[in-house]
Design a protein around this motif. Structure first.
Motif, PDB file in Angstrom:
ATOM      1  N   GLU A 254      47.094  39.518  41.010  1.00  0.00           N
ATOM      2  CA  GLU A 254      48.055  38.586  40.409  1.00  0.00           C
ATOM      3  C   GLU A 254      49.492  39.025  40.648  1.00  0.00           C
ATOM      4  OE1 GLU A 254      48.324  38.906  36.019  1.00  0.00           O
ATOM      5  OE2 GLU A 254      46.810  40.462  36.257  1.00  0.00           O
ATOM      6  N   HIS A 255      50.363  38.054  40.730  1.00  0.00           N
ATOM      7  CA  HIS A 255      51.807  38.273  40.720  1.00  0.00           C
ATOM      8  C   HIS A 255      52.509  36.937  40.585  1.00  0.00           C
ATOM      9  CE1 HIS A 255      52.564  36.818  44.846  1.00  0.00           C
ATOM     10  NE2 HIS A 255      51.402  37.387  45.147  1.00  0.00           N
ATOM     11  N   HIS A 256      53.679  36.920  39.986  1.00  0.00           N
ATOM     12  CA  HIS A 256      54.558  35.744  39.884  1.00  0.00           C
ATOM     13  C   HIS A 256      53.825  34.477  39.427  1.00  0.00           C
ATOM     14  CE1 HIS A 256      56.811  38.485  42.565  1.00  0.00           C
ATOM     15  NE2 HIS A 256      57.850  38.024  41.848  1.00  0.00           N
ATOM     16  N   ASP A 257      53.055  34.576  38.345  1.00  0.00           N
ATOM     17  CA  ASP A 257      52.331  33.428  37.785  1.00  0.00           C
ATOM     18  C   ASP A 257      51.355  32.790  38.763  1.00  0.00           C
ATOM     19  OD1 ASP A 257      53.471  33.641  35.249  1.00  0.00           O
ATOM     20  OD2 ASP A 257      55.230  32.502  35.883  1.00  0.00           O
ATOM     21  N   ARG A 258      50.827  33.620  39.659  1.00  0.00           N
ATOM     22  CA  ARG A 258      49.783  33.182  40.587  1.00  0.00           C
ATOM     23  C   ARG A 258      48.713  34.260  40.630  1.00  0.00           C
ATOM     24  NH1 ARG A 258      54.182  30.718  41.814  1.00  0.00           N
ATOM     25  NH2 ARG A 258      54.248  28.809  43.009  1.00  0.00           N
ATOM     26  N   SER A 259      47.490  33.843  40.902  1.00  0.00           N
ATOM     27  CA  SER A 259      46.424  34.836  40.990  1.00  0.00           C
ATOM     28  C   SER A 259      45.393  34.409  42.022  1.00  0.00           C
ATOM     29  CB  SER A 259      45.752  35.031  39.625  1.00  0.00           C
ATOM     30  OG  SER A 259      45.147  33.840  39.180  1.00  0.00           O
ATOM     31  N   LEU A 260      44.610  35.383  42.409  1.00  0.00           N
ATOM     32  CA  LEU A 260      43.502  35.194  43.328  1.00  0.00           C
ATOM     33  C   LEU A 260      42.306  35.881  42.702  1.00  0.00           C
ATOM     34  CD1 LEU A 260      43.346  35.483  47.127  1.00  0.00           C
ATOM     35  CD2 LEU A 260      41.808  36.868  45.759  1.00  0.00           C
ATOM     36  N   ALA A 261      41.191  35.181  42.611  1.00  0.00           N
ATOM     37  CA  ALA A 261      39.966  35.754  42.039  1.00  0.00           C
ATOM     38  C   ALA A 261      38.870  35.739  43.095  1.00  0.00           C
ATOM     39  CB  ALA A 261      39.525  34.964  40.817  1.00  0.00           C
ATOM     40  N   ARG A 262      38.250  36.861  43.276  1.00  0.00           N
ATOM     41  CA  ARG A 262      37.051  36.945  44.142  1.00  0.00           C
ATOM     42  C   ARG A 262      35.860  36.794  43.217  1.00  0.00           C
ATOM     43  NH1 ARG A 262      33.867  41.068  45.644  1.00  0.00           N
ATOM     44  NH2 ARG A 262      35.239  42.615  44.719  1.00  0.00           N
ATOM     45  N   TRP A 263      34.943  35.897  43.552  1.00  0.00           N
ATOM     46  CA  TRP A 263      33.837  35.596  42.644  1.00  0.00           C
ATOM     47  C   TRP A 263      32.507  35.564  43.382  1.00  0.00           C
ATOM     48  CZ3 TRP A 263      31.668  31.262  44.619  1.00  0.00           C
ATOM     49  CH2 TRP A 263      32.493  30.341  45.245  1.00  0.00           C
ATOM     50  N   THR A 264      31.444  35.666  42.591  1.00  0.00           N
ATOM     51  CA  THR A 264      30.080  35.539  43.097  1.00  0.00           C
ATOM     52  C   THR A 264      29.352  34.519  42.244  1.00  0.00           C
ATOM     53  OG1 THR A 264      30.055  37.854  43.815  1.00  0.00           O
ATOM     54  CG2 THR A 264      27.913  36.767  43.543  1.00  0.00           C
ATOM     55  N   GLN A 265      28.702  33.570  42.908  1.00  0.00           N
ATOM     56  CA  GLN A 265      27.828  32.627  42.207  1.00  0.00           C
ATOM     57  C   GLN A 265      26.459  33.281  42.123  1.00  0.00           C
ATOM     58  OE1 GLN A 265      27.546  28.754  44.004  1.00  0.00           O
ATOM     59  NE2 GLN A 265      25.616  28.301  42.969  1.00  0.00           N
ATOM     60  N   LEU A 266      25.955  33.430  40.894  1.00  0.00           N
ATOM     61  CA  LEU A 266      24.664  34.075  40.669  1.00  0.00           C
ATOM     62  C   LEU A 266      23.610  33.016  40.376  1.00  0.00           C
ATOM     63  CD1 LEU A 266      26.006  36.889  38.327  1.00  0.00           C
ATOM     64  CD2 LEU A 266      25.479  37.096  40.765  1.00  0.00           C
ATOM     65  N   ASN A 267      22.407  33.184  40.943  1.00  0.00           N
ATOM     66  CA  ASN A 267      21.342  32.226  40.659  1.00  0.00           C
ATOM     67  C   ASN A 267      20.693  32.538  39.304  1.00  0.00           C
ATOM     68  OD1 ASN A 267      19.487  34.311  41.025  1.00  0.00           O
ATOM     69  ND2 ASN A 267      18.984  33.697  43.121  1.00  0.00           N
ATOM     70  N   GLU A 268      19.675  31.791  38.968  1.00  0.00           N
ATOM     71  CA  GLU A 268      19.041  31.948  37.649  1.00  0.00           C
ATOM     72  C   GLU A 268      18.401  33.318  37.452  1.00  0.00           C
ATOM     73  OE1 GLU A 268      16.437  29.726  40.505  1.00  0.00           O
ATOM     74  OE2 GLU A 268      18.441  29.406  39.772  1.00  0.00           O
ATOM     75  N   GLN A 269      18.139  34.053  38.546  1.00  0.00           N
ATOM     76  CA  GLN A 269      17.619  35.421  38.436  1.00  0.00           C
ATOM     77  C   GLN A 269      18.753  36.459  38.425  1.00  0.00           C
ATOM     78  OE1 GLN A 269      16.056  33.297  40.953  1.00  0.00           O
ATOM     79  NE2 GLN A 269      14.638  32.751  39.299  1.00  0.00           N
ATOM     80  N   GLY A 270      19.993  35.993  38.482  1.00  0.00           N
ATOM     81  CA  GLY A 270      21.135  36.899  38.478  1.00  0.00           C
ATOM     82  C   GLY A 270      21.439  37.494  39.839  1.00  0.00           C
ATOM     83  N   GLU A 271      20.844  36.913  40.887  1.00  0.00           N
ATOM     84  CA  GLU A 271      21.081  37.403  42.242  1.00  0.00           C
ATOM     85  C   GLU A 271      22.184  36.572  42.904  1.00  0.00           C
ATOM     86  OE1 GLU A 271      17.211  36.821  43.842  1.00  0.00           O
ATOM     87  OE2 GLU A 271      16.381  38.542  42.772  1.00  0.00           O
ATOM     88  N   PRO A 272      22.972  37.184  43.793  1.00  0.00           N
ATOM     89  CA  PRO A 272      24.046  36.445  44.461  1.00  0.00           C
ATOM     90  C   PRO A 272      23.509  35.266  45.274  1.00  0.00           C
ATOM     91  CG  PRO A 272      24.339  38.799  44.767  1.00  0.00           C
ATOM     92  CD  PRO A 272      22.980  38.609  44.149  1.00  0.00           C
ATOM     93  N   ALA A 273      24.132  34.102  45.074  1.00  0.00           N
ATOM     94  CA  ALA A 273      23.775  32.908  45.831  1.00  0.00           C
ATOM     95  C   ALA A 273      24.902  32.512  46.778  1.00  0.00           C
ATOM     96  CB  ALA A 273      23.476  31.759  44.880  1.00  0.00           C
ATOM     97  N   MET A 274      26.133  32.851  46.425  1.00  0.00           N
ATOM     98  CA  MET A 274      27.301  32.497  47.238  1.00  0.00           C
ATOM     99  C   MET A 274      28.476  33.342  46.762  1.00  0.00           C
ATOM    100  SD  MET A 274      29.306  28.849  47.494  1.00  0.00           S
ATOM    101  CE  MET A 274      28.304  28.046  48.712  1.00  0.00           C
ATOM    102  N   THR A 275      29.410  33.561  47.651  1.00  0.00           N
ATOM    103  CA  THR A 275      30.643  34.239  47.253  1.00  0.00           C
ATOM    104  C   THR A 275      31.825  33.380  47.673  1.00  0.00           C
ATOM    105  OG1 THR A 275      30.754  35.496  49.297  1.00  0.00           O
ATOM    106  CG2 THR A 275      29.661  36.576  47.427  1.00  0.00           C
ATOM    107  N   GLY A 276      32.941  33.630  47.027  1.00  0.00           N
ATOM    108  CA  GLY A 276      34.140  32.890  47.366  1.00  0.00           C
ATOM    109  C   GLY A 276      35.371  33.498  46.730  1.00  0.00           C
ATOM    110  N   VAL A 277      36.472  32.847  46.971  1.00  0.00           N
ATOM    111  CA  VAL A 277      37.736  33.215  46.336  1.00  0.00           C
ATOM    112  C   VAL A 277      38.375  31.938  45.813  1.00  0.00           C
ATOM    113  CG1 VAL A 277      38.139  35.289  47.725  1.00  0.00           C
ATOM    114  CG2 VAL A 277      39.034  33.083  48.488  1.00  0.00           C
TER     115      VAL A 277
END
Length: 115
Positions: A72-95
């Protein structure tokens, strides 16, 4: 956890929130006029975003998002995320990037990373 990381974590939880709780959860983290876009859509306002989130929840039952890192900086941010399936395993990643106003999300753009 920073305030911005908590904001992103709370926002991510909106995607898997119960339908009758989603708008209230969104109001806590996003402005009424929030803009949201990803490769598949562009919506404006809490009601449209909540409807899009409901569509996601219907298409991917049991999935949720985990926020992995926030910059984050100057009222802006970037988040790296993971979409987890119903078993809690990674299904997709993104920002996702955001513009912040008054401590809440004003504009969000999501990007899906190649597998």
């Amino acid at each position: 956890m920073s305030d911005t990381q908590q904001l992103w974590t709370d926002y991510a939880a909106c995607w898997s929130a119960e339908p009758d709780e989603r708008i209230a959860a969104l109001e806590a983290v996003a402005l009424d006029g929030i803009g949201y876009r990803d490769p598949g859509t562009e919506v404006s306002g809490l009601t449209e975003l909540a409807a899009y989130m409901a569509g996601f929840a219907g298409a991917f039952p049991g999935h949720r998002f985990r926020i992995d890192e926030v910059l984050e900086h100057h009222d802006r941010s970037l988040a790296r995320w993971t979409q987890l399936n119903e078993q809690g395993e990674p299904a997709m990643t993104g920002v996702s990037t955001a513009v912040h106003r008054d401590g809440r999300l004003a504009d969000v753009t999501g990007f899906f990373l190649p597998a």
